[in-house]
Design an enzyme around this catalytic site. Structure first.
Site, mmCIF file in Angstrom:
data_model
loop_
_atom_site.group_PDB
_atom_site.id
_atom_site.type_symbol
_atom_site.label_atom_id
_atom_site.label_comp_id
_atom_site.label_asym_id
_atom_site.label_seq_id
_atom_site.Cartn_x
_atom_site.Cartn_y
_atom_site.Cartn_z
ATOM 1 N N GLY A 11 58.500 50.266 8.887
ATOM 2 C CA GLY A 11 59.767 49.590 8.595
ATOM 3 C C GLY A 11 59.613 48.075 8.613
ATOM 4 N N GLY A 14 62.349 45.623 7.079
ATOM 5 C CA GLY A 14 63.715 45.572 7.604
ATOM 6 C C GLY A 14 64.017 44.291 8.354
ATOM 7 C CD GLN A 15 68.792 42.025 11.663
ATOM 8 O OE1 GLN A 15 69.032 43.104 12.182
ATOM 9 N NE2 GLN A 15 69.481 40.939 11.947
ATOM 10 C CG ASP A 37 59.830 49.300 4.643
ATOM 11 O OD1 ASP A 37 60.258 48.572 5.547
ATOM 12 O OD2 ASP A 37 60.543 50.155 4.066
ATOM 13 C CE1 TYR A 145 71.159 52.714 14.510
ATOM 14 C CE2 TYR A 145 72.755 52.036 16.164
ATOM 15 C CZ TYR A 145 71.571 51.830 15.501
ATOM 16 O OH TYR A 145 70.789 50.753 15.814
ATOM 17 C CE LYS A 149 68.472 53.364 17.069
ATOM 18 N NZ LYS A 149 67.049 53.275 16.652
ATOM 19 C CB ILE A 175 69.123 41.783 15.947
ATOM 20 C CG1 ILE A 175 68.744 42.906 16.905
ATOM 21 C CG2 ILE A 175 68.046 40.718 15.859
ATOM 22 C CD1 ILE A 175 67.977 42.520 18.092
HETATM 23 N N1 SER Z 1 73.165 46.445 14.996
HETATM 24 C C1 SER Z 1 73.338 47.858 15.095
HETATM 25 C C2 SER Z 1 74.524 48.302 14.321
HETATM 26 O O1 SER Z 1 75.475 47.564 14.277
HETATM 27 C C3 SER Z 1 73.487 48.280 16.519
HETATM 28 O O2 SER Z 1 72.271 48.563 17.052
HETATM 29 O O3 SER Z 1 74.532 49.371 13.820
#
Ligand code: SER
Length: 320
Positions: A11, A14-15, A37, A145, A149, A175
């Site tokens: 990845g 990605g950001q 990626d 999500y 996690k 982030i």
């Molecule tokens: N930045 C992520 C989101 O907003 C949270 O881990 O989905």
């Protein structure tokens, strides 16, 4: 050479990956950090500054082939579909988040590699204490999500205890960075607001005033990853995952901070039900004392220093 690190980043476009890759190349040597990626092509900066390959993380063989070919002993698994986007396609969110993770765990076990997989504030839910969220507390997220996690945290601890795989992780806040935009997250607004401000455009905030969330500037996030992976394992009481925090704010507070430098900047509210519901279920601010005590977590940026740096860097990037 003892302790030689050979790193695989999954990845890398990605950001986080787009900044973690050069950061790790700087530390471990460009030739020792392999960028990969499959969703987005690597930028020329990433593919020309060191080795790279294409990996579909939902295909275990792809990962195993790269680990074998490059003699990898440390894997950074950054494959994920962020919270709001995953709500639109839960099956995809699960397949990417958990598919990649279980493959990485198996390959890490087979080839004796250590493994970092980020968790998130999304691993908490509405029943979690929202103020000073403890390290060990209720985790009943209501997003797919978050479900991936929490599952990821449990699976990673399981592989450590059962098979001795060196798995480590942090629960990242939103982030904030100025290189690659996040996509489909609930905390994305705190990145987008800076771009709108620099471009002198009105910003339409999807979250209500008063919606507090933990956030972190990318340089601190990168340090967190490396410091945790380099930490003495004997000192780690926890592994998957550590609360890490550095600042918490709501839309009004970041808006006011930006207006100190750009007084004509305008923010208005444009309600987004999906993101608001998700944000309301997440912590206002986490207690990260375990990370501080067990491996010396000590972030450098606050809202004020981050804002100065973000505005300056985005201005240069957009040539404004
Ligand atoms: N930045 C992520 C989101 O907003 C949270 O881990 O989905």
């Amino acid at each position: 050479m003892i302790n030689r690190k050979k790193v695989l980043i999954i990845g890398a476009s990605g950001q986080i990956g787009s900044e973690l890759t050069p950061f790790l190349r700087n530390i471990y040597g460009a030739d020792n950090v392999i960028a990969s990626d499959c969703i987005f092509p690597l930028t020329s900066g990433l593919s020309e500054s060191g080795p790279s390959c294409k990996i579909d993380a939902t295909n275990a063989q792809d990962i195993a082939d790269a680990v074998k070919k490059y003699d990898i002993n440390m894997i950074f698994n950054l494959a994920a579909i962020l919270s709001a986007k995953a709500e639109a396609n839960p099956r995809l969110g699960w397949n990417v988040g958990i598919g990649a993770l279980i493959n990485c765990l198996e390959v890490a076990k087979e080839f004796n590699a250590s493994l970092f997989t980020p968790s998130s504030i999304g691993a908490f839910g509405p029943e979690t204490p929202h103020d000073g969220t403890p390290q060990d507390t209720i985790q009943r997220p209501k997003t797919i999500y978050g479900v991936t996690k929490v599952t990821g945290e449990l699976l990673s601890d399981y592989y450590f205890k059962r098979f001795g795989v060196d798995t480590r992780s942090v629960r990242f806040p939103g982030i904030i960075s100025n290189v690659t935009l996040p996509g489909g997250g609930t905390t994305d607004y705190a990145v987008e607001i800076y771009y709108a401000a620099v471009k002198n455009e009105t910003f339409y905030c999807p979250l209500k005033a008063g919606t507090l969330l933990d956030m972190m500037y990318m340089p601190d996030a990168l340090n967190a990853v490396v410091e945790l992976m380099e930490a003495n394992p004997d000192k780690l009481i926890h592994r998957n995952s550590f609360n890490v925090a550095s600042m918490s704010f709501d839309p009004e507070k970041i808006y006011a901070e930006i207006k100190k430098y750009l007084p004509n900047f305008v923010m208005e509210y444009k309600h987004d039900e999906v993101r608001q519901t998700i944000a309301d279920s997440w912590p206002n601010y986490m207690d990260d004392s375990c990370a501080r005590n067990e491996w010396g977590w000590n972030p450098q940026f606050n809202l004020s220093s981050m804002t100065i740096d973000m505005l300056e860097k985005i201005k240069i990037k957009l040539e404004l």
